[in-house]
Scaffold this motif. Structure first.
Motif, mmCIF file in Angstrom:
data_model
loop_
_atom_site.group_PDB
_atom_site.id
_atom_site.type_symbol
_atom_site.label_atom_id
_atom_site.label_comp_id
_atom_site.label_asym_id
_atom_site.label_seq_id
_atom_site.Cartn_x
_atom_site.Cartn_y
_atom_site.Cartn_z
ATOM 1 N N VAL A 51 0.840 -1.183 0.000
ATOM 2 C CA VAL A 51 0.000 0.000 0.000
ATOM 3 C C VAL A 51 0.880 1.240 0.000
ATOM 4 N N LEU A 52 0.516 2.212 -0.798
ATOM 5 C CA LEU A 52 1.278 3.461 -0.816
ATOM 6 C C LEU A 52 1.221 4.128 0.551
ATOM 7 N N LYS A 53 2.317 4.722 0.948
ATOM 8 C CA LYS A 53 2.397 5.345 2.258
ATOM 9 C C LYS A 53 1.640 6.669 2.293
ATOM 10 N N GLU A 54 1.473 7.203 3.485
ATOM 11 C CA GLU A 54 0.760 8.455 3.671
ATOM 12 C C GLU A 54 1.635 9.647 3.264
ATOM 13 N N LEU A 55 0.997 10.715 2.832
ATOM 14 C CA LEU A 55 1.706 11.960 2.582
ATOM 15 C C LEU A 55 2.109 12.577 3.913
ATOM 16 N N SER A 56 3.221 13.269 3.933
ATOM 17 C CA SER A 56 3.664 13.903 5.180
ATOM 18 C C SER A 56 2.709 15.020 5.602
ATOM 19 N N LYS A 57 2.084 15.669 4.594
ATOM 20 C CA LYS A 57 1.088 16.710 4.880
ATOM 21 C C LYS A 57 -0.138 16.439 4.014
ATOM 22 N N PRO A 58 -1.094 15.664 4.532
ATOM 23 C CA PRO A 58 -2.227 15.221 3.704
ATOM 24 C C PRO A 58 -3.323 16.261 3.506
ATOM 25 N N ILE A 59 -3.311 17.343 4.269
ATOM 26 C CA ILE A 59 -4.352 18.360 4.147
ATOM 27 C C ILE A 59 -3.884 19.448 3.177
ATOM 28 N N LEU A 60 -4.664 19.679 2.116
ATOM 29 C CA LEU A 60 -4.312 20.644 1.089
ATOM 30 C C LEU A 60 -5.421 21.692 0.954
ATOM 31 N N GLY A 61 -5.052 22.863 0.503
ATOM 32 C CA GLY A 61 -6.020 23.892 0.130
ATOM 33 C C GLY A 61 -5.929 24.093 -1.372
ATOM 34 N N CYS A 62 -6.927 23.657 -2.114
ATOM 35 C CA CYS A 62 -6.860 23.659 -3.572
ATOM 36 C C CYS A 62 -7.975 24.517 -4.166
ATOM 37 N N PRO A 63 -7.723 25.151 -5.314
ATOM 38 C CA PRO A 63 -8.793 25.884 -5.999
ATOM 39 C C PRO A 63 -9.936 24.947 -6.361
ATOM 40 N N ALA A 64 -11.162 25.450 -6.302
ATOM 41 C CA ALA A 64 -12.329 24.616 -6.566
ATOM 42 C C ALA A 64 -12.295 24.012 -7.962
ATOM 43 N N ARG A 65 -11.667 24.707 -8.909
ATOM 44 C CA ARG A 65 -11.635 24.225 -10.287
ATOM 45 C C ARG A 65 -10.409 23.361 -10.576
ATOM 46 N N CYS A 66 -9.678 22.998 -9.557
ATOM 47 C CA CYS A 66 -8.518 22.122 -9.729
ATOM 48 C C CYS A 66 -8.973 20.728 -10.172
ATOM 49 N N PRO A 67 -8.465 20.192 -11.284
ATOM 50 C CA PRO A 67 -8.874 18.859 -11.747
ATOM 51 C C PRO A 67 -8.125 17.751 -11.011
ATOM 52 N N ILE A 68 -8.690 16.564 -11.057
ATOM 53 C CA ILE A 68 -8.109 15.413 -10.365
ATOM 54 C C ILE A 68 -6.726 15.069 -10.895
ATOM 55 N N ARG A 69 -6.455 15.335 -12.167
ATOM 56 C CA ARG A 69 -5.134 14.996 -12.708
ATOM 57 C C ARG A 69 -4.025 15.769 -12.002
ATOM 58 N N THR B 9 -13.408 18.187 -11.542
ATOM 59 C CA THR B 9 -12.885 19.240 -10.676
ATOM 60 C C THR B 9 -13.313 18.994 -9.234
ATOM 61 N N LEU B 10 -12.590 19.604 -8.292
ATOM 62 C CA LEU B 10 -12.943 19.452 -6.887
ATOM 63 C C LEU B 10 -14.335 20.017 -6.605
ATOM 64 N N GLU B 11 -14.686 21.087 -7.308
ATOM 65 C CA GLU B 11 -16.010 21.664 -7.134
ATOM 66 C C GLU B 11 -17.092 20.657 -7.538
ATOM 67 N N PHE B 12 -16.892 19.978 -8.667
ATOM 68 C CA PHE B 12 -17.847 18.982 -9.140
ATOM 69 C C PHE B 12 -17.943 17.814 -8.160
ATOM 70 N N ILE B 13 -16.794 17.357 -7.663
ATOM 71 C CA ILE B 13 -16.781 16.226 -6.727
ATOM 72 C C ILE B 13 -17.450 16.612 -5.417
ATOM 73 N N LYS B 14 -17.191 17.812 -4.971
ATOM 74 C CA LYS B 14 -17.802 18.288 -3.720
ATOM 75 C C LYS B 14 -19.319 18.333 -3.837
ATOM 76 N N MET B 15 -19.822 18.744 -4.989
ATOM 77 C CA MET B 15 -21.263 18.884 -5.183
ATOM 78 C C MET B 15 -21.955 17.551 -5.444
ATOM 79 N N THR B 16 -21.233 16.584 -6.002
ATOM 80 C CA THR B 16 -21.873 15.324 -6.395
ATOM 81 C C THR B 16 -21.537 14.146 -5.487
ATOM 82 N N ARG B 17 -20.356 14.146 -4.853
ATOM 83 C CA ARG B 17 -19.948 13.019 -4.014
ATOM 84 C C ARG B 17 -19.821 13.374 -2.529
ATOM 85 N N TRP B 18 -19.838 14.670 -2.236
ATOM 86 C CA TRP B 18 -19.564 15.092 -0.846
ATOM 87 C C TRP B 18 -20.574 16.143 -0.370
#
Length: 240
Positions: free
Chosen positions: A164-182, A214-223
């Protein structure tokens, strides 16, 4: 041991003008950073990143750049006198051009480099406004997916015991709403030193997300009914 300024130049200079970053602006598709005026001028005629040549957006590349306040603050802190000089040049420009509101000085002005091999500190021409300045920030938590994966890599940050891939050292990010998953995917690959051929899936609620979501789309549809941060997970794409 305190690092020398010349050792940091690669990370705090613009690859277009080769001066220190002024109004540092990052391309959200590839995370390359340039002076604001440099990248905006480049995108007037191109839709690719001038550093890595990745396509930013086919028709509206300027909508996918963001001011990097944190990096600009670092540049001002590590380069002696740069912020003061920029403010002085902007004040001079505004005094001689009262019809232009809050604009920086002409790029004809520049500071000479010092004897330590540091690049010249250049002033910039008036800055055009960035598109979508109302784009809000979405708090995101990025964790490894609980399911195990087949195979691992000695060059990657993987748990040799279960793959299993290990954890990020800083897993909490602040990203623009239009940031794509790629972009999230590329960020994780870079931080964990995952080889390009070891493809990743980014998931939300155990559902694989499309690279252009985008994060905005995921937030509105999955979260929609859940509290932030938006939780995304990553895993090595399993062999089919």
């Amino acid at each position: 041991m305190k690092p020398k300024l010349k050792d940091l130049n690669e990370n705090i200079t613009c690859s277009i003008c080769f001066g220190y970053l002024i109004d540092a602006t990052t391309v959200i598709e590839c995370l390359c950073t340039f002076c604001k005026t440099c990248i905006v001028k480049h995108l007037d005629e191109h839709n690719t990143c001038p550093k890595c040549n990745e396509v930013i957006h086919q028709s509206h590349p300027k909508e996918h750049i963001r001011f990097d306040r944190t990096l600009q603050s670092i540049v001002y802190k590590v380069v002696p006198g740069l912020q003061k000089k920029v403010e002085e040049l902007r004040a001079e420009y505004e005094a001689s051009n009262p019809e232009v509101p809050s604009s920086p000085a002409s790029d004809a002005e520049e500071c000479n480099g010092d004897t330590n091999g540091n690049p010249p500190r250049r002033a910039r021409s008036p800055l055009p406004p960035l598109h979508n300045t109302s784009d809000y920030i979405v708090p995101v938590q990025v964790d490894p997916h609980k399911a195990t994966v087949n195979g691992n890599s000695s060059d990657s940050e993987m748990d040799d015991k279960n793959g299993v891939l290990k954890e990020l050292s800083k897993p909490i990010l602040g990203c623009p709403a239009r940031c794509p998953i790629r972009v999230i995917k590329k960020f994780v690959q870079t931080k964990l030193n995952v080889q390009d051929e070891l493809d990743l899936d980014i998931l939300c609620n155990d559902e694989i997300l499309g690279k252009d979501h985008t994060l905005e789309f995921i937030k509105m549809t999955r979260w929609r009914t859940k509290d932030l941060p938006l939780v995304l997970t990553y895993r090595v794409r399993p062999d089919i």
